[in-house]
Design a protein around this motif. Structure first.
Motif, PDB file in Angstrom:
ATOM      1  N   UNK A 249      34.284  37.752  43.147  1.00 13.33           N
ATOM      2  CA  UNK A 249      34.197  36.515  43.117  1.00 13.33           C
ATOM      3  C   UNK A 249      35.145  35.967  41.745  1.00 13.33           C
ATOM      4  N   UNK A 250      35.488  36.899  40.872  1.00 13.81           N
ATOM      5  CA  UNK A 250      36.210  36.572  39.535  1.00 13.81           C
ATOM      6  C   UNK A 250      37.815  36.847  39.769  1.00 13.81           C
ATOM      7  N   UNK A 251      38.065  37.879  39.863  1.00 11.45           N
ATOM      8  CA  UNK A 251      39.782  38.113  40.027  1.00 11.45           C
ATOM      9  C   UNK A 251      40.203  37.597  41.385  1.00 11.45           C
ATOM     10  N   UNK A 252      39.543  37.148  42.273  1.00  6.22           N
ATOM     11  CA  UNK A 252      39.708  36.505  43.465  1.00  6.22           C
ATOM     12  C   UNK A 252      40.628  35.265  42.965  1.00  6.22           C
ATOM     13  N   UNK A 253      39.926  35.022  41.934  1.00  3.70           N
ATOM     14  CA  UNK A 253      40.493  33.274  41.419  1.00  3.70           C
ATOM     15  C   UNK A 253      41.645  33.592  40.936  1.00  3.70           C
ATOM     16  N   UNK A 254      42.131  34.818  40.376  1.00  2.00           N
ATOM     17  CA  UNK A 254      43.593  35.006  39.809  1.00  2.00           C
ATOM     18  C   UNK A 254      44.547  35.141  40.916  1.00  2.00           C
ATOM     19  N   UNK A 255      44.196  35.463  42.065  1.00  2.00           N
ATOM     20  CA  UNK A 255      45.003  35.368  43.155  1.00  2.00           C
ATOM     21  C   UNK A 255      45.149  33.862  43.623  1.00  2.00           C
TER      22      UNK A 255
END
Length: 282
Positions: free
Chosen positions: A241-247
């Motif tokens: 749920x961390x790099x999904x926020x970059x998307x």
């Protein structure tokens, strides 16, 4: 002094340097070390930054999954302790460029705070531009008056993801590397299977970045347009749920709306034997 507004969900080092001492502005260090990292270098911050530790503190401690969203009451209490007000303009950064800062940005958005942005390039870009840094100091100022107004559609759970995968109503984009998505590379967390959700699409978060900064909007639009219809309302997943926020940040900059992040992401899905997992042939 004039009232300040954020120009975009992504702000430049030059913009932050010009406004760093504005009373409306609050800078948060949301750094998280990547899984498996052995970071041991010197730790410095942008002067006046306050530590937003979503990995160790501002999380649901009762959930065994890493850094899951806390309740609105807990979030409100903890960010008030950092001096966050309802009218604060928040810039979030991390120490890798753009890695974990987007998670902090999305958490505030999910709690109803629209005036929040990510620092493009993070601390490396700040230092490369010749700006000063300082040793971290615990915040000891006034308590803020922030009131959480949860936006439940910005995060979703595994059941919601399985529903949209089954009925095809929304695309699911996975931000992990192509090798992890295909099941050809081991997951960094123990007990998590390799592979991806049936029907999910892969868009590695690194494909949106250039030397720790977001690529130009036209390039972001091309990346998402290759996978999404203009009217699509995508769900984003990753390892935890961390790099999904970059998307989510890239998609917003590129013009997509109705965005949702799967909070548990692959840490939850890949460790739950009731959830289907597929691997791509080598």
């Amino acid at each position: 002094m004039h009232r300040l507004t954020l120009p975009s969900p992504l702000v430049s080092v030059a913009w932050l340097a010009d406004h760093l001492h504005h009373p409306d502005l609050l800078v948060l260090d949301a750094h998280m070390a990547p899984p498996g990292s052995t970071e041991n270098g010197p730790v410095v911050q942008i002067p006046g930054a306050r530590r937003f530790d979503f990995d160790g503190e501002i999380k649901d401690a009762a959930n065994p999954l890493p850094h899951m969203m806390p309740s609105p009451a807990q979030f409100e209490r903890q960010v008030r302790a950092l001096g966050v007000n309802n009218d604060s303009l928040i810039v979030v950064y991390d120490r890798l460029g753009i890695f974990s800062a987007a998670r902090g940005w999305w958490m505030f958005r999910a709690m109803g705070h629209a005036q929040v942005a990510v620092l493009d390039g993070g601390l490396p870009a700040w230092q490369a531009a010749g700006h000063a840094v300082a040793a971290p100091r615990p915040y000891a100022g006034a308590t803020g008056n922030f009131v959480a107004a949860q936006q439940p559609e910005l995060f979703c759970d595994a059941d919601a993801v399985q529903r949209v995968l089954t009925d095809g109503s929304r695309p699911v984009l996975d931000a992990r590397s192509a090798e992890r998505f295909a099941g050809q590379a081991a997951e960094p967390r123990p007990g998590v299977r390799s592979g991806h959700m049936p029907g999910a699409l892969n868009l590695p978060f690194a494909d949106l970045l250039d030397n720790g900064r977001m690529k130009p909007v036209a390039e972001l639009q091309a990346q998402f347009a290759a996978r999404l219809a203009p009217e699509a309302k995508p769900v984003f997943s990753c390892g935890s749920g961390v790099t999904a926020c970059i998307l989510a940040l890239g998609a917003e900059l590129a013009g997509w709306q109705g965005l949702t992040v799967y909070d548990g992401s692959w840490s939850e899905w890949g460790s739950d034997l009731s959830r289907p997992v597929v691997q791509d042939p080598v």
